[in-house]
Design a protein around this motif. Sequence first.
Motif, PDB file in Angstrom:
ATOM      1  N   LEU A  51       0.825  -1.206   0.000  1.00 39.70           N
ATOM      2  CA  LEU A  51       0.000   0.000   0.000  1.00 39.70           C
ATOM      3  C   LEU A  51       0.861   1.259   0.000  1.00 39.70           C
ATOM      4  CD1 LEU A  51      -2.864  -1.013   2.442  1.00 39.70           C
ATOM      5  CD2 LEU A  51      -3.154  -0.259   0.069  1.00 39.70           C
ATOM      6  N   HIS A  54       1.513   2.732  -3.327  1.00 42.21           N
ATOM      7  CA  HIS A  54       0.412   3.326  -4.089  1.00 42.21           C
ATOM      8  C   HIS A  54       0.552   4.848  -4.068  1.00 42.21           C
ATOM      9  CE1 HIS A  54      -3.570   4.345  -5.520  1.00 42.21           C
ATOM     10  NE2 HIS A  54      -3.818   3.065  -5.754  1.00 42.21           N
ATOM     11  N   SER A  56      -1.505   7.113  -4.026  1.00 40.18           N
ATOM     12  CA  SER A  56      -2.514   7.806  -3.224  1.00 40.18           C
ATOM     13  C   SER A  56      -2.402   7.527  -1.733  1.00 40.18           C
ATOM     14  CB  SER A  56      -3.922   7.408  -3.695  1.00 40.18           C
ATOM     15  OG  SER A  56      -4.188   7.898  -4.992  1.00 40.18           O
ATOM     16  N   ALA A 231      -6.036  -5.423  -5.716  1.00 43.80           N
ATOM     17  CA  ALA A 231      -7.059  -4.605  -6.371  1.00 43.80           C
ATOM     18  C   ALA A 231      -8.327  -4.548  -5.534  1.00 43.80           C
ATOM     19  CB  ALA A 231      -7.368  -5.157  -7.762  1.00 43.80           C
ATOM     20  N   CYS A 234      -7.728  -2.072  -2.777  1.00 44.89           N
ATOM     21  CA  CYS A 234      -7.830  -0.706  -3.300  1.00 44.89           C
ATOM     22  C   CYS A 234      -9.286  -0.308  -3.510  1.00 44.89           C
ATOM     23  CB  CYS A 234      -7.055  -0.585  -4.606  1.00 44.89           C
ATOM     24  SG  CYS A 234      -5.262  -0.677  -4.416  1.00 44.89           S
ATOM     25  N   LEU A 239      -9.517   3.588  -3.682  1.00 47.32           N
ATOM     26  CA  LEU A 239      -8.313   4.028  -4.382  1.00 47.32           C
ATOM     27  C   LEU A 239      -8.357   3.595  -5.836  1.00 47.32           C
ATOM     28  CD1 LEU A 239      -5.614   3.049  -1.725  1.00 47.32           C
ATOM     29  CD2 LEU A 239      -6.632   5.305  -2.095  1.00 47.32           C
ATOM     30  N   PRO A 241      -6.972   2.016  -9.341  1.00 41.29           N
ATOM     31  CA  PRO A 241      -6.014   0.935  -9.601  1.00 41.29           C
ATOM     32  C   PRO A 241      -4.661   1.495 -10.018  1.00 41.29           C
ATOM     33  CG  PRO A 241      -7.603   1.132 -11.397  1.00 41.29           C
ATOM     34  CD  PRO A 241      -8.077   2.048 -10.311  1.00 41.29           C
ATOM     35  N   THR A 242      -3.614   0.710  -9.789  1.00 40.35           N
ATOM     36  CA  THR A 242      -2.264   1.127 -10.157  1.00 40.35           C
ATOM     37  C   THR A 242      -1.452  -0.094 -10.546  1.00 40.35           C
ATOM     38  OG1 THR A 242      -0.239   2.243  -9.396  1.00 40.35           O
ATOM     39  CG2 THR A 242      -1.475   0.990  -7.762  1.00 40.35           C
TER      40      THR A 242
END
Length: 289
Positions: A51, A54, A56, A231, A234, A239, A241-242
């Motif tokens: 995390l 990420h 964000s 996913a 998230c 959040l 996706p990345t």
Amino acid sequence: MNVDRLPPPVYRTARWAFRTSGRLTSGARLMPSFVIAGAQRCGTTSLHEDLAQHPSVLTPIRRKGVHYFDVSYDRGLAWYRGHFPTRRTARRTAREEGAEPVITGEASPYYMFHPLAPERIARDLPGVKIIVMLRDPVERAYSAHAHEFARGFETEPFERALDLEESRLSGEAERLRADPYADSHALRHQAYVARGRYVEQLDHLTELFGRERIHVVDSEAFFTDPEPVFAGVCGFLGLPPTDRITFDKHNARPRSPMPDALRERLDAYFAPYDARLAEWLGEPPSWRR
């Protein structure tokens, strides 16, 4: 910078400066949107590190687990909030990364099991989302013992520690409820089977947060095929996706195989709790399929 790795005199000075500045600026800091509450030895460090990658997500300044709601609650909310990034940092991150929203959270795997922590979280973090990671409770118990033994918090071999657990834990939860700022070595470091009765802890969390604010991650699925599991996390946190996550496994400890007879004993012990867990999840956990 990880101040925990500094020489002791420098560490003490840095810790004092960090805590002082954190308290003084606590009103300008983010509050956690999520807490990874447990369970111990189920991959919470790995998920937190993922995390943290990420765009964000901003993580606590010093370490993944603040352990405020379990063993540091007497320090006060300003101390806790001082561990997290400032709103100014969040705005800068949003501009630089093109990320929205920017959130923060922590992972303290004792929260889920501590007799007072869930109520404290519900009271002090309204709207927070709870992430729980679960693995085969037999393997979790064995891994926890190896972890605590290596750290010096356990001195007995695994089977003897299991035999001692009931007497070690007897009255400890009640003692903490009577003295909220006390600590319990046994509950924190020697609860091998008790921490594996996951459904009891999930029922407690559900009463406080509601089912919709709890997301359960199956550790085996996460480490076997992390992308879809991540996913799902998230999505739960709102959040985007990345594809920027490099998945890895953290804090794994090598250990000798568990004797078959002991494994069978523990498997039988956990069977009724896992059956109730299956009802909570809506499907059997991976280790019972």
